[in-house]
Design a protein around this motif. Structure first.
Motif, PDB file in Angstrom:
ATOM      1  N   SER A 178       0.173  -9.062 -17.343  1.00 55.81           N
ATOM      2  CA  SER A 178      -0.944  -8.863 -18.106  1.00 55.81           C
ATOM      3  C   SER A 178      -2.096  -7.767 -17.500  1.00 55.81           C
ATOM      4  O   SER A 178      -2.057  -7.512 -16.468  1.00 55.81           O
ATOM      5  CB  SER A 178      -1.902 -10.326 -17.965  1.00 55.81           C
ATOM      6  OG  SER A 178      -3.133 -10.354 -18.420  1.00 55.81           O
ATOM      7  N   ASP A 179      -2.871  -7.313 -18.407  1.00 53.32           N
ATOM      8  CA  ASP A 179      -3.892  -6.325 -18.043  1.00 53.32           C
ATOM      9  C   ASP A 179      -4.943  -6.965 -16.953  1.00 53.32           C
ATOM     10  O   ASP A 179      -5.570  -6.103 -16.571  1.00 53.32           O
ATOM     11  CB  ASP A 179      -4.663  -5.702 -19.310  1.00 53.32           C
ATOM     12  CG  ASP A 179      -3.585  -4.629 -19.855  1.00 53.32           C
ATOM     13  OD1 ASP A 179      -2.864  -3.965 -19.518  1.00 53.32           O
ATOM     14  OD2 ASP A 179      -3.496  -4.699 -21.338  1.00 53.32           O
ATOM     15  N   ALA A 180      -4.977  -8.217 -17.068  1.00 51.08           N
ATOM     16  CA  ALA A 180      -5.894  -9.025 -16.501  1.00 51.08           C
ATOM     17  C   ALA A 180      -5.759  -8.854 -14.921  1.00 51.08           C
ATOM     18  O   ALA A 180      -6.660  -9.180 -13.861  1.00 51.08           O
ATOM     19  CB  ALA A 180      -6.001 -10.520 -16.546  1.00 51.08           C
ATOM     20  N   PHE A 181      -4.682  -8.399 -14.488  1.00 47.18           N
ATOM     21  CA  PHE A 181      -4.272  -8.160 -13.126  1.00 47.18           C
ATOM     22  C   PHE A 181      -4.717  -6.754 -12.602  1.00 47.18           C
ATOM     23  O   PHE A 181      -4.493  -6.311 -11.262  1.00 47.18           O
ATOM     24  CB  PHE A 181      -2.744  -8.541 -12.764  1.00 47.18           C
ATOM     25  CG  PHE A 181      -2.333  -9.867 -13.254  1.00 47.18           C
ATOM     26  CD1 PHE A 181      -2.959 -10.853 -12.899  1.00 47.18           C
ATOM     27  CD2 PHE A 181      -1.277 -10.107 -13.874  1.00 47.18           C
ATOM     28  CE1 PHE A 181      -2.578 -12.141 -13.089  1.00 47.18           C
ATOM     29  CE2 PHE A 181      -0.866 -11.420 -14.183  1.00 47.18           C
ATOM     30  CZ  PHE A 181      -1.775 -12.301 -13.996  1.00 47.18           C
TER      31      PHE A 181
ATOM     32  N   ILE B 291       5.112 -17.438  -8.324  1.00 50.62           N
ATOM     33  CA  ILE B 291       4.354 -16.326  -9.127  1.00 50.62           C
ATOM     34  C   ILE B 291       4.772 -15.016  -8.759  1.00 50.62           C
ATOM     35  O   ILE B 291       4.773 -14.569  -7.735  1.00 50.62           O
ATOM     36  CB  ILE B 291       2.886 -16.741  -8.953  1.00 50.62           C
ATOM     37  CG1 ILE B 291       2.435 -18.181  -9.370  1.00 50.62           C
ATOM     38  CG2 ILE B 291       2.099 -15.753 -10.002  1.00 50.62           C
ATOM     39  CD1 ILE B 291       0.795 -18.367  -8.797  1.00 50.62           C
ATOM     40  N   GLN B 292       5.017 -14.417  -9.938  1.00 46.04           N
ATOM     41  CA  GLN B 292       5.180 -12.882 -10.075  1.00 46.04           C
ATOM     42  C   GLN B 292       4.314 -12.667 -11.246  1.00 46.04           C
ATOM     43  O   GLN B 292       4.427 -12.781 -12.374  1.00 46.04           O
ATOM     44  CB  GLN B 292       6.729 -12.581 -10.300  1.00 46.04           C
ATOM     45  CG  GLN B 292       7.628 -12.757  -9.331  1.00 46.04           C
ATOM     46  CD  GLN B 292       8.954 -12.126  -9.955  1.00 46.04           C
ATOM     47  OE1 GLN B 292       9.106 -11.107 -10.466  1.00 46.04           O
ATOM     48  NE2 GLN B 292      10.113 -12.695  -9.478  1.00 46.04           N
ATOM     49  N   ALA B 293       3.245 -11.814 -10.837  1.00 46.63           N
ATOM     50  CA  ALA B 293       2.083 -11.435 -11.765  1.00 46.63           C
ATOM     51  C   ALA B 293       1.993  -9.800 -11.663  1.00 46.63           C
ATOM     52  O   ALA B 293       1.673  -9.045 -10.574  1.00 46.63           O
ATOM     53  CB  ALA B 293       0.805 -12.182 -11.168  1.00 46.63           C
ATOM     54  N   LYS B 294       2.409  -9.271 -12.683  1.00 45.93           N
ATOM     55  CA  LYS B 294       2.586  -7.816 -12.786  1.00 45.93           C
ATOM     56  C   LYS B 294       1.445  -7.276 -13.947  1.00 45.93           C
ATOM     57  O   LYS B 294       1.163  -7.993 -14.762  1.00 45.93           O
ATOM     58  CB  LYS B 294       3.867  -7.293 -13.081  1.00 45.93           C
ATOM     59  CG  LYS B 294       4.868  -7.895 -12.375  1.00 45.93           C
ATOM     60  CD  LYS B 294       4.828  -7.145 -10.745  1.00 45.93           C
ATOM     61  CE  LYS B 294       6.016  -7.501  -9.970  1.00 45.93           C
ATOM     62  NZ  LYS B 294       6.010  -6.941  -8.890  1.00 45.93           N
TER      63      LYS B 294
ATOM     64  N   LEU C 142      -2.562  -8.949  -4.692  1.00 45.15           N
ATOM     65  CA  LEU C 142      -1.701  -9.967  -5.128  1.00 45.15           C
ATOM     66  C   LEU C 142      -2.306 -11.298  -4.824  1.00 45.15           C
ATOM     67  O   LEU C 142      -2.349 -12.440  -5.588  1.00 45.15           O
ATOM     68  CB  LEU C 142      -0.612  -9.896  -4.000  1.00 45.15           C
ATOM     69  CG  LEU C 142       0.557 -10.873  -4.131  1.00 45.15           C
ATOM     70  CD1 LEU C 142       1.244 -10.769  -5.499  1.00 45.15           C
ATOM     71  CD2 LEU C 142       1.652 -10.961  -2.828  1.00 45.15           C
ATOM     72  N   ILE C 143      -3.175 -11.687  -3.923  1.00 44.24           N
ATOM     73  CA  ILE C 143      -3.764 -12.894  -3.578  1.00 44.24           C
ATOM     74  C   ILE C 143      -4.802 -13.296  -5.036  1.00 44.24           C
ATOM     75  O   ILE C 143      -4.717 -14.166  -5.505  1.00 44.24           O
ATOM     76  CB  ILE C 143      -4.507 -12.869  -2.536  1.00 44.24           C
ATOM     77  CG1 ILE C 143      -3.598 -12.808  -1.221  1.00 44.24           C
ATOM     78  CG2 ILE C 143      -5.694 -14.152  -2.200  1.00 44.24           C
ATOM     79  CD1 ILE C 143      -4.060 -12.725  -0.058  1.00 44.24           C
ATOM     80  N   LYS C 144      -5.588 -12.219  -5.298  1.00 45.21           N
ATOM     81  CA  LYS C 144      -6.393 -12.448  -6.595  1.00 45.21           C
ATOM     82  C   LYS C 144      -5.693 -12.649  -7.805  1.00 45.21           C
ATOM     83  O   LYS C 144      -6.133 -13.396  -8.617  1.00 45.21           O
ATOM     84  CB  LYS C 144      -7.536 -11.315  -6.686  1.00 45.21           C
ATOM     85  CG  LYS C 144      -8.398 -11.246  -5.606  1.00 45.21           C
ATOM     86  CD  LYS C 144      -9.360 -10.073  -5.671  1.00 45.21           C
ATOM     87  CE  LYS C 144     -10.449 -10.138  -4.547  1.00 45.21           C
ATOM     88  NZ  LYS C 144     -11.492  -9.072  -4.739  1.00 45.21           N
ATOM     89  N   ARG C 145      -4.661 -12.157  -7.972  1.00 45.23           N
ATOM     90  CA  ARG C 145      -3.599 -12.000  -9.127  1.00 45.23           C
ATOM     91  C   ARG C 145      -3.180 -13.876  -9.082  1.00 45.23           C
ATOM     92  O   ARG C 145      -3.238 -14.421 -10.160  1.00 45.23           O
ATOM     93  CB  ARG C 145      -2.296 -11.310  -9.263  1.00 45.23           C
ATOM     94  CG  ARG C 145      -2.946 -10.021  -9.539  1.00 45.23           C
ATOM     95  CD  ARG C 145      -1.711  -8.827  -9.089  1.00 45.23           C
ATOM     96  NE  ARG C 145      -2.048  -7.743  -9.340  1.00 45.23           N
ATOM     97  CZ  ARG C 145      -1.069  -6.633  -9.520  1.00 45.23           C
ATOM     98  NH1 ARG C 145      -0.026  -6.883  -9.959  1.00 45.23           N
ATOM     99  NH2 ARG C 145      -1.650  -5.484  -9.665  1.00 45.23           N
ATOM    100  N   HIS C 146      -2.697 -14.023  -8.099  1.00 39.10           N
ATOM    101  CA  HIS C 146      -2.265 -15.520  -7.922  1.00 39.10           C
ATOM    102  C   HIS C 146      -3.289 -16.607  -8.093  1.00 39.10           C
ATOM    103  O   HIS C 146      -3.140 -17.655  -8.555  1.00 39.10           O
ATOM    104  CB  HIS C 146      -1.569 -15.729  -6.555  1.00 39.10           C
ATOM    105  CG  HIS C 146      -0.274 -15.219  -6.462  1.00 39.10           C
ATOM    106  ND1 HIS C 146       0.663 -15.702  -5.597  1.00 39.10           N
ATOM    107  CD2 HIS C 146       0.270 -14.276  -6.935  1.00 39.10           C
ATOM    108  CE1 HIS C 146       1.841 -14.889  -5.709  1.00 39.10           C
ATOM    109  NE2 HIS C 146       1.743 -13.848  -6.589  1.00 39.10           N
ATOM    110  N   ARG C 147      -4.638 -16.082  -7.625  1.00 46.29           N
ATOM    111  CA  ARG C 147      -5.726 -17.227  -7.739  1.00 46.29           C
ATOM    112  C   ARG C 147      -6.157 -17.185  -9.166  1.00 46.29           C
ATOM    113  O   ARG C 147      -6.314 -18.515  -9.745  1.00 46.29           O
ATOM    114  CB  ARG C 147      -7.121 -16.439  -7.285  1.00 46.29           C
ATOM    115  CG  ARG C 147      -8.362 -17.313  -7.194  1.00 46.29           C
ATOM    116  CD  ARG C 147      -8.325 -18.717  -7.010  1.00 46.29           C
ATOM    117  NE  ARG C 147      -7.479 -19.163  -5.706  1.00 46.29           N
ATOM    118  CZ  ARG C 147      -7.006 -20.135  -5.571  1.00 46.29           C
ATOM    119  NH1 ARG C 147      -6.757 -21.119  -6.556  1.00 46.29           N
ATOM    120  NH2 ARG C 147      -6.300 -20.533  -4.360  1.00 46.29           N
TER     121      ARG C 147
END
Length: 89
Positions: free
Chosen positions: A48-51, A80-83, A56-61
Protein backbone atom coordinates in the motif's frame (compact mmCIF):
# COMPACT_ATOMS: atom_id res chain seq x y z
CA UNK A 1 -24.14 -14.15 5.61
CA UNK A 2 -21.53 -14.92 8.27
CA UNK A 3 -18.05 -13.90 7.25
CA UNK A 4 -15.00 -15.87 8.34
CA UNK A 5 -12.36 -14.16 10.42
CA UNK A 6 -10.12 -14.19 7.35
CA UNK A 7 -12.78 -12.36 5.32
CA UNK A 8 -13.36 -9.86 8.13
CA UNK A 9 -9.61 -9.19 8.31
CA UNK A 10 -9.45 -8.71 4.54
CA UNK A 11 -12.34 -6.23 4.75
CA UNK A 12 -10.77 -4.36 7.68
CA UNK A 13 -7.49 -3.96 5.80
CA UNK A 14 -9.25 -2.35 2.84
CA UNK A 15 -9.08 0.96 4.72
CA UNK A 16 -5.35 0.97 3.91
CA UNK A 17 -6.19 0.96 0.17
CA UNK A 18 -3.99 -2.03 -0.64
CA UNK A 19 -2.66 -2.50 -4.14
CA UNK A 20 -2.08 -6.13 -3.19
CA UNK A 21 -3.41 -8.05 -0.20
CA UNK A 22 -2.92 -11.66 0.77
CA UNK A 23 -4.28 -13.03 4.05
CA UNK A 24 -3.50 -16.63 4.96
CA UNK A 25 -5.09 -18.48 7.86
CA UNK A 26 -2.25 -20.31 9.63
CA UNK A 27 -4.37 -21.37 12.60
CA UNK A 28 -4.00 -25.08 11.89
CA UNK A 29 -0.24 -24.74 12.45
CA UNK A 30 -0.74 -23.39 15.96
CA UNK A 31 -3.67 -25.36 17.37
CA UNK A 32 -3.29 -26.10 21.06
CA UNK A 33 -0.09 -24.18 21.72
CA UNK A 34 0.42 -22.56 25.12
CA UNK A 35 -1.06 -19.09 25.49
CA UNK A 36 -3.50 -19.34 22.59
CA UNK A 37 -6.69 -17.53 23.59
CA UNK A 38 -8.65 -19.36 20.93
CA UNK A 39 -8.24 -16.73 18.24
CA UNK A 40 -6.72 -17.53 14.88
CA UNK A 41 -3.21 -17.04 13.52
CA UNK A 42 -2.92 -15.14 10.25
CA UNK A 43 -0.16 -14.08 7.87
CA UNK A 44 -0.70 -10.79 6.06
CA UNK A 45 1.20 -9.59 3.00
CA UNK A 46 0.01 -6.10 2.12
CA UNK A 47 1.27 -3.55 -0.39
CA UNK A 48 0.00 0.00 0.00
CA UNK A 49 1.04 3.58 -0.62
CA UNK A 50 -0.10 4.19 2.99
CA UNK A 51 3.25 2.76 4.17
CA UNK A 52 5.41 5.25 2.26
CA UNK A 53 7.93 6.94 4.53
CA UNK A 54 6.93 4.90 7.59
CA UNK A 55 9.15 2.71 9.74
CA UNK A 56 8.41 -0.99 10.07
CA UNK A 57 6.86 -0.41 13.50
CA UNK A 58 4.55 2.31 12.19
CA UNK A 59 3.49 0.11 9.26
CA UNK A 60 2.62 -2.71 11.63
CA UNK A 61 0.73 -0.26 13.86
CA UNK A 62 -1.44 0.76 10.88
CA UNK A 63 -2.26 -2.91 10.22
CA UNK A 64 -3.02 -3.58 13.90
CA UNK A 65 -5.17 -0.44 14.11
CA UNK A 66 -7.16 -1.52 11.04
CA UNK A 67 -7.70 -4.99 12.57
CA UNK A 68 -8.36 -3.70 16.11
CA UNK A 69 -11.95 -4.93 16.39
CA UNK A 70 -10.79 -8.49 15.65
CA UNK A 71 -8.00 -8.45 18.26
CA UNK A 72 -7.61 -10.35 20.56
CA UNK A 73 -10.84 -12.37 20.50
CA UNK A 74 -10.95 -13.49 16.85
CA UNK A 75 -7.23 -13.08 16.10
CA UNK A 76 -4.52 -14.31 18.44
CA UNK A 77 -1.51 -13.53 16.24
CA UNK A 78 -0.61 -11.69 13.04
CA UNK A 79 2.51 -12.12 10.96
CA UNK A 80 2.82 -8.96 8.86
CA UNK A 81 4.76 -8.04 5.75
CA UNK A 82 3.89 -4.45 4.85
CA UNK A 83 5.49 -2.98 1.73
CA UNK A 84 5.15 0.03 -0.52
CA UNK A 85 4.73 -0.47 -4.27
CA UNK A 86 8.27 0.90 -4.84
CA UNK A 87 9.73 -1.79 -2.57
CA UNK A 88 8.46 -4.50 -4.92
CA UNK A 89 10.38 -3.16 -7.91
Amino acid sequence: MNLSTQQKLEQALQRLAPIHLQVIDDSHLHAGHAGNTGGGHFSVFIVSDAFAGLSLIKRHRLVYDAAAELLPSAIHALSIQAKTPDELK
